[in-house]
Scaffold this motif. Structure first.
Motif, short mmCIF file in Angstrom:
data_model
loop_
_atom_site.label_atom_id
_atom_site.label_comp_id
_atom_site.label_asym_id
_atom_site.label_seq_id
_atom_site.Cartn_x
_atom_site.Cartn_y
_atom_site.Cartn_z
N PRO A 4 0.84 -1.21 0.00
CA PRO A 4 0.00 0.00 0.00
C PRO A 4 0.87 1.26 0.00
O PRO A 4 1.93 1.31 0.62
CB PRO A 4 -0.79 -0.14 1.30
CG PRO A 4 0.07 -1.00 2.18
CD PRO A 4 0.81 -1.93 1.27
N PHE A 5 0.39 2.26 -0.71
CA PHE A 5 1.13 3.52 -0.79
C PHE A 5 0.09 4.64 -0.83
O PHE A 5 -0.37 5.07 -1.88
CB PHE A 5 2.00 3.53 -2.05
CG PHE A 5 2.89 4.75 -2.15
CD1 PHE A 5 4.01 4.88 -1.33
CD2 PHE A 5 2.59 5.77 -3.04
CE1 PHE A 5 4.81 6.00 -1.42
CE2 PHE A 5 3.39 6.90 -3.13
CZ PHE A 5 4.51 7.01 -2.32
N GLY A 6 -0.31 5.08 0.38
CA GLY A 6 -1.38 6.06 0.45
C GLY A 6 -2.68 5.43 -0.02
O GLY A 6 -3.09 4.38 0.43
N ALA A 12 3.55 -6.40 -7.28
CA ALA A 12 4.71 -7.02 -7.91
C ALA A 12 4.46 -8.51 -8.06
O ALA A 12 4.39 -9.23 -7.07
CB ALA A 12 5.97 -6.76 -7.07
N ARG A 13 4.27 -8.94 -9.28
CA ARG A 13 4.05 -10.35 -9.55
C ARG A 13 4.44 -10.63 -10.99
O ARG A 13 4.54 -9.71 -11.82
CB ARG A 13 2.59 -10.75 -9.31
CG ARG A 13 1.58 -10.13 -10.27
CD ARG A 13 0.24 -10.82 -10.14
NE ARG A 13 -0.80 -10.25 -10.99
CZ ARG A 13 -1.00 -10.56 -12.25
NH1 ARG A 13 -0.17 -11.42 -12.85
NH2 ARG A 13 -1.98 -10.02 -12.95
#
Length: 761
Positions: A4-6, A12-13
């Motif tokens: 999570p980023f904000g 990433a897969r």
């Protein structure tokens, strides 16, 4: 991995095809139950299962032990008395719709309620006569009574009909009721109550509105006291209206005035009850008050003698002995009975669902079928007629504080008292008053005409179903109208799936989100890639439409391109075999300026050969179909190299569509357009494997989890193919095609790897 980023997230897969995903994630082996497994479970027996079956068949055994005597009894008694009074009056009024003596309506009100008490799962609906069902039973009764010896065609009052005709009508109505109950009971035991889902809300609303119009027209003869012949063929409603208005001068003024006064008073007080329902402790029992006053006035002023009005007449106290239904009636009314069974269940289940959601308790559709079926069988055996639930009566039972079907028991006791003891007091009551009471209960149904505007704003297909159902039912009658309406509704479903709104998708905001490229501004479309979405199942009826929409989206027909290329290949091969086309390390030599199309006729006669994959293995060079070809050989050029089919909304394929889909995929693959299918679930893939959809040409590697997976795969694939050679290497590796005038072949062993262009002498 998700970070999570904000208010954003970073995923990433790996880029997953279906095969790669299954390699990295082991799939659980699941045992899918077969038909034999279901039969084994169905016929197994245990104490717990036996108890569960008993409690499901007799719901009263579940809620009665938990009955809160001190909290609920008083509310149920008040509710039961109010509902019982309404049941008596509606039973008498709705019997007129069946064209039988009013007293038999009390039997329908009593037995339906008693049976539902033991077998029903709803705590709030009031089982008994319903005007639409009464009208449907009456339609079958009138149709069969027309063939009865001595029938004059008049159904105005009891004096104009012999007692034998009345008895025959009662027998027909009872037989229709029994058969309808048997159908409901069978559907309940077979656990196929789901058939009611084919009666949509729009269809039921349109049907009940049209049926209310039929009820309104049928009651005019009682309000005007006219002799109106019975009509049961299509457009009969218009014939009845013509009969009424052609003899309007014969109207009985006393009946008309009484009916209008009663209808006006009932409508006013019903509106008061509706507006002040939160302030009134109980709804004003206006039907009961009006009935008592009308009966007293009719008896006191001797309306029957002085004004020749039609009255309820003789009401025999007690019950008549049960009788067996007439099997001959079954054969004549099987279609009517099935429609009655379906409509009765649909209405009752719809009303019960509203109250079950409001008061938070479960409802069993199959058990409701059993309860209604048993009620109709018992009711028909005692010469009653088919019932369901009246919306107004159920509203009275719930709004006056009814907690359980104990209120239904109290209302049945009220009806029983009238049947056994005080029914004779209603004998002076005018039939026009009962007709007015019946019309007073139609307000809610007739107000459903306002649904047209609401449905038009929300869903035009539902609006069309409503209007069509209403028109069909008014014009064709209740039975044929319902059948035609269901057929039309299913046709709209087929139409919507047969002509789905396919779309071309594009990337929005350079993210992993793909939307219809016509709907947004900031769209990005990868060059040479088309993303096509089909939002419906693909089956035999729409596979042709799917193919055409796909061709429109990509801008060309792959089959046409394939045939053009095969035709061109035949010509090139012919030139090469005849020595008219030679290849050298520096170019191609073509020794003719034109070529005849003599092989065109051969191609048309062998058209299937042109649909085969393009095979250039026997040629000493490869062909770039998007470059210039020799002489007058013309093949349409295409820029598409990858096609993504979004099947996330495709729930199933049938055998016919599988063959058609595979043919489409093969056509694209054969013209060097890579095809990818995304968004399908495991069951869909399993079905494809079961039908041997994949082979050496259409491979499982075309399946990807998401659109973005497929797009990234295409991007990596194209980046790799263009980076295999540096620009200098690519330039050195190319053949320098120059004009050669000597007509000789310099090196027969040399093969051109890329046929980028022909240069001719």
């Amino acid at each position: 991995m998700i970070e999570p980023f904000g208010n954003q997230y970073i995923v990433a897969r790996p880029v997953y095809s279906t095969n790669a995903f299954e390699e990295n994630h082991k799939k659980r082996d699941r045992h899918h139950k077969t038909f034999l497994d279901h039969l084994r479970v169905c016929f197994s027996c245990s104490p717990q299962k036996a108890k569960r079956i008993v409690l499901s068949l007799f719901p009263i055994a579940s809620w009665l032990p938990a009955y809160r005597l001190k909290e609920w009894l008083l509310s149920d008694i008040v509710s039961g008395i109010s509902t019982g009074i309404v049941s008596v009056l509606q039973g008498l009024a709705f019997a007129l719709l069946v064209t039988i003596p009013p007293g038999y309506g009390l039997y329908a009100a009593f037995f339906s309620t008693i049976i539902y008490l033991f077998f029903g799962t709803s705590k709030h609906i009031s089982a008994g006569p319903f005007p639409i069902l009464s009208m449907m039973v009456g339609a079958a009764t009138v149709r069969l009574a027309q063939n009865f010896p001595g029938n004059t065609g008049s159904s105005n009052n009891s004096t104009s009909n012999s007692s034998s005709l009345d008895d025959y009508k009662v027998t027909v109505a009872a037989s229709v009721t029994v058969l309808s109950g048997v159908i409901q009971l069978a559907l309940g035991f077979l656990r196929i109550g789901f058939v009611v889902i084919y009666l949509s809300e729009s269809l039921i609303s349109g049907f009940t509105t049209a049926a209310a119009v039929h009820v309104l027209v049928s009651q005019l003869k009682f309000i005007f006291q006219l002799t109106v012949p019975s009509h049961e063929d299509p457009c009969s409603i218009f014939k009845v209206l013509y009969s009424v208005f052609s003899q309007i001068e014969k109207t009985n003024i006393a009946d008309l005035v009484t009916a209008l006064i009663v209808l006006l008073v009932v409508s006013i007080f019903k509106e008061i009850n509706q507006r002040f329902k939160d302030k009134l402790p109980v709804p004003i029992p206006i039907e009961f008050i009006v009935t008592v006053i009308a009966t007293g006035v009719s008896y006191g002023f001797d309306f029957q003698t002085r004004f020749n009005v039609s009255v309820v007449g003789k009401m025999n106290p007690g019950f008549e002995p049960p009788t067996a239904p007439d099997v001959a009636v079954f054969q004549e009314t099987i279609g009517d009975c099935f429609a009655i069974a379906m409509v009765g269940f649909a209405v009752a289940f719809s009303v019960a669902s509203v109250y079950s959601l409001k008061h938070d308790y479960p409802l069993d559709g199959n058990q409701e079928l059993i309860a209604l079926g048993l009620g109709n069988i018992v009711c028909g055996a005692f010469r009653g007629f088919a019932g369901s639930t009246a919306l107004s009566r159920s509203a009275v039972q719930e709004s006056t504080g009814g907690k359980t079907q104990i209120a239904g028991l109290i209302s049945a006791i009220i009806v029983l008292i009238v049947i056994l003891a005080i029914g004779f007091l209603l004998e002076p009551l005018q039939r026009s008053v009962l007709a007015a009471l019946a019309l007073g209960n139609l307000k809610g149904m007739l107000m459903q005409f306002a649904e047209i505007c609401r449905l038009w704003r929300k869903d035009k297909y539902d609006c069309l179903i409503w209007v069509t159902t209403c028109i069909f039912t008014i014009v064709l009658g209740l039975g044929l109208g319902l059948a035609a309406s269901v057929a039309f509704q299913l046709l709209t479903i087929v139409f919507r799936t047969q002509f789905p709104k396919c779309s071309t998708l594009a990337n929005i905001g350079r993210s992993n989100i793909y939307k219809n490229k016509k709907d947004y501004y900031d769209m990005y479309e990868l060059k040479g890639v088309k993303i096509f979405r089909c939002p419906s199942p693909i089956y035999f009826a729409n596979i042709g439409f799917f193919r055409q929409k796909l061709i429109d989206a990509v801008g060309f027909s792959p089959l046409r391109i394939l045939r053009k290329r095969n035709k061109a290949l035949r010509k090139i091969r012919k030139l090469q075999k005849q020595g008219l086309l030679q290849v050298t390390p520096k170019g191609f030599i073509c020794t003719v300026d034109t070529i005849k199309d003599s092989d065109e006729e051969l191609d048309n006669n062998q058209i299937q050969v042109l649909d085969e994959p393009i095979d250039t293995t026997d040629l000493p060079f490869q062909i770039d179909w998007n470059d210039q070809l020799p002489l007058n050989i013309e093949v349409p050029k295409i820029s598409l190299h990858s096609l993504i089919l979004d099947f996330s909304a495709v729930s199933f394929l049938d055998v016919s569509s599988m063959r058609g889909l595979k043919s489409i995929l093969q056509e694209f693959i054969r013209i060097k357009v890579d095809v990818y299918i995304v968004g399908v679930d495991d069951d869909f893939i399993e079905k494809l494997n079961r039908y041997e959809f994949f082979d050496g040409e259409v491979k499982t590697s075309i399946l990807f989890l998401t659109i973005h997976d497929a797009v990234l795969h295409i991007s990596m694939k194209k980046d790799y193919s263009t980076s295999k050679f540096k620009p200098s290497q690519e330039k050195d590796g190319k053949i320098d095609f120059t004009i050669n005038t000597n007509g000789g072949l310099r090196n027969r062993e040399y093969q051109v790897k890329f046929f980028n262009r022909f240069i001719f002498t």
